[in-house]
Design an enzyme around this catalytic site. Structure first.
Site, mmCIF file in Angstrom:
data_model
loop_
_atom_site.group_PDB
_atom_site.id
_atom_site.type_symbol
_atom_site.label_atom_id
_atom_site.label_comp_id
_atom_site.label_asym_id
_atom_site.label_seq_id
_atom_site.Cartn_x
_atom_site.Cartn_y
_atom_site.Cartn_z
ATOM 1 C CG ASP A 260 -1.871 1.228 1.296
ATOM 2 O OD1 ASP A 260 -1.317 2.355 1.911
ATOM 3 O OD2 ASP A 260 -3.000 0.974 0.870
ATOM 4 C CG ASN A 268 -4.999 11.007 -5.023
ATOM 5 O OD1 ASN A 268 -4.483 11.042 -6.265
ATOM 6 N ND2 ASN A 268 -5.615 9.743 -4.676
ATOM 7 C CG ASP A 277 -5.398 8.509 -11.965
ATOM 8 O OD1 ASP A 277 -5.713 7.849 -10.943
ATOM 9 O OD2 ASP A 277 -6.343 8.858 -12.420
ATOM 10 C CD GLU A 303 -4.578 4.051 -1.369
ATOM 11 O OE1 GLU A 303 -4.441 4.591 -0.150
ATOM 12 O OE2 GLU A 303 -5.396 4.224 -2.354
#
Length: 382
Positions: A260, A268, A277, A303
């Protein structure tokens, strides 16, 4: 000769084809006649059937979308349009000689992960059970615009072929009924129809080859994450079941690494989702350059990723996870620069179930997060 969609297409066969498509791709489909009566509905999402259409106020939004289809599709092209209840649907007219016989729908999906706050507010506004509503939302597929465009171009040709062949069949039946009235005239007409049908059969053969190639590509898309080009959970279920079967026959066990990105929400929030992305894509390219042939990289969600390492015990998987962690830590990612990841590692044990293994590796990842992130934790449970 005025024809209706139900007269030229076998609805039973059409349902079987649509069901095959839904099982392969996981996207809801529907076919409506020119009077806006539903003829086929496959895979309608629970968020629509159990919530939107079950609530009188929400249902008004659904009916509004359906009643405005003819207005929207005057261009005879397909239309991507947002349902007032927050989902996305696509429609194309089903044509025969420029006459609209009905409409095909690809629907109840999203182009990007849902805005949970928006749907939570919608649940409150309509009196839905929030947890149940959001659980139904989790089942809604996320489909890119590019993939939608490919599918709708395919279905436009698909229905064009079905209507033309169906119409020809109806005309042939009509011609046979006229045999007793004008036999001599019919002989000429039969020759003409035969030539037309031969040409149609040649087109069927060409389209069958195209359809086979398209279905193979659709099957590939069904097990691939469109953003990162990694495998998805469907592919994981397929491969892990096979590996589990190998273990039962005495072959070496396999290991899982669950990883992770640390503090990905900050990426973000600070740089935007498009940058996030790109970080995910670069991370996947980096990891694919490290794994062996036969290892599997799966996007587990958001993620979070899983590495499936066949014939690999935890003593070998642990150092490999540490190598991945170091490579990521040393990489410079576009715009954001440095990121770190946390990893959990677990090995399939004798008599283990897949769910038990997933629970252990998820717990190991949780411990890595709890211990400060940017580290590897091996599951040592006995």
């Amino acid at each position: 000769m005025d024809l209706r969609l139900q007269e030229i297409i076998s609805l039973d066969e059409l349902r079987e084809l649509m069901l095959f498509f839904y099982e392969a791709v996981g996207i809801s489909v529907g076919v409506m006649d020119e009077d806006q009566n539903w003829l086929v509905t496959i895979g309608w999402q629970h968020i629509c059937t159990d919530f939107h259409r079950a609530n009188p106020e929400c249902r008004k939004n659904c009916l509004l979308s359906e009643h405005r289809i003819k207005e929207y599709l005057d261009s005879k092209d397909y239309l991507i349009y947002p349902c007032p209840n927050g989902l996305i649907e696509v429609a194309i007219p089903i044509l025969l000689d420029q006459t609209t016989l009905g409409f095909f729908f690809l629907g109840q999906f999203l182009h990007q992960p849902p805005d949970l706050d928006y749907f939570r507010r919608q649940a409150i506004a309509y009196g839905f059970n929030i947890d149940a509503y959001l659980q139904a939302l989790e089942r809604v597929p996320v489909v890119s615009r590019q993939r939608v465009d490919y599918l709708m171009r395919f279905f436009a040709r698909f229905f064009n072929l079905l209507t033309r062949i169906g119409a020809e069949n109806q005309k042939r039946l009509y011609a046979e009924d006229e045999i007793q009235k004008a036999k001599d005239e019919l002989e000429v007409r039969v020759e003409e129809r035969t030539r037309e049908l031969n040409l149609a059969l040649l087109e069927v053969g060409d389209l069958a080859a195209q359809l086979n190639a398209s279905l193979q590509q659709i099957e590939s898309l069904a097990v691939t994450d469109s953003l990162t080009d990694t495998y998805n959970r469907r592919k994981f279920d397929e491969i892990v079941a096979a590996e589990h079967g190998h273990e039962k026959h005495g072959k070496p066990p396999f290991s899982l690494i669950m990883l992770d990105i640390d503090h990905f929400k900050k990426v973000n929030d600070e740089f935007g989702h498009s940058t996030g992305d790109e970080v995910l894509k670069c991370l996947c390219r980096l990891i694919r350059g490290l794994i062996r042939q036969g290892d599997l990289l799966i996007r587990w969600g958001g993620e979070e990723f899983i590495l499936l390492l066949p014939a690999t015990e935890i003593d070998e998987a642990g150092p490999f996870a540490e190598r991945v962690r170091l490579e990521v830590e040393q990489e410079n990612f576009p715009v954001v620069g440095k990121i770190t990841i946390s990893l959990g590692v677990a090995q399939l044990r004798k008599g283990d179930s897949i769910n038990a293994l997933l629970k252990r590796v998820d717990n190991a990842l949780y411990q890595a997060k709890q211990r400060g992130r940017n580290r590897v934790v091996k599951c040592t449970e006995t």
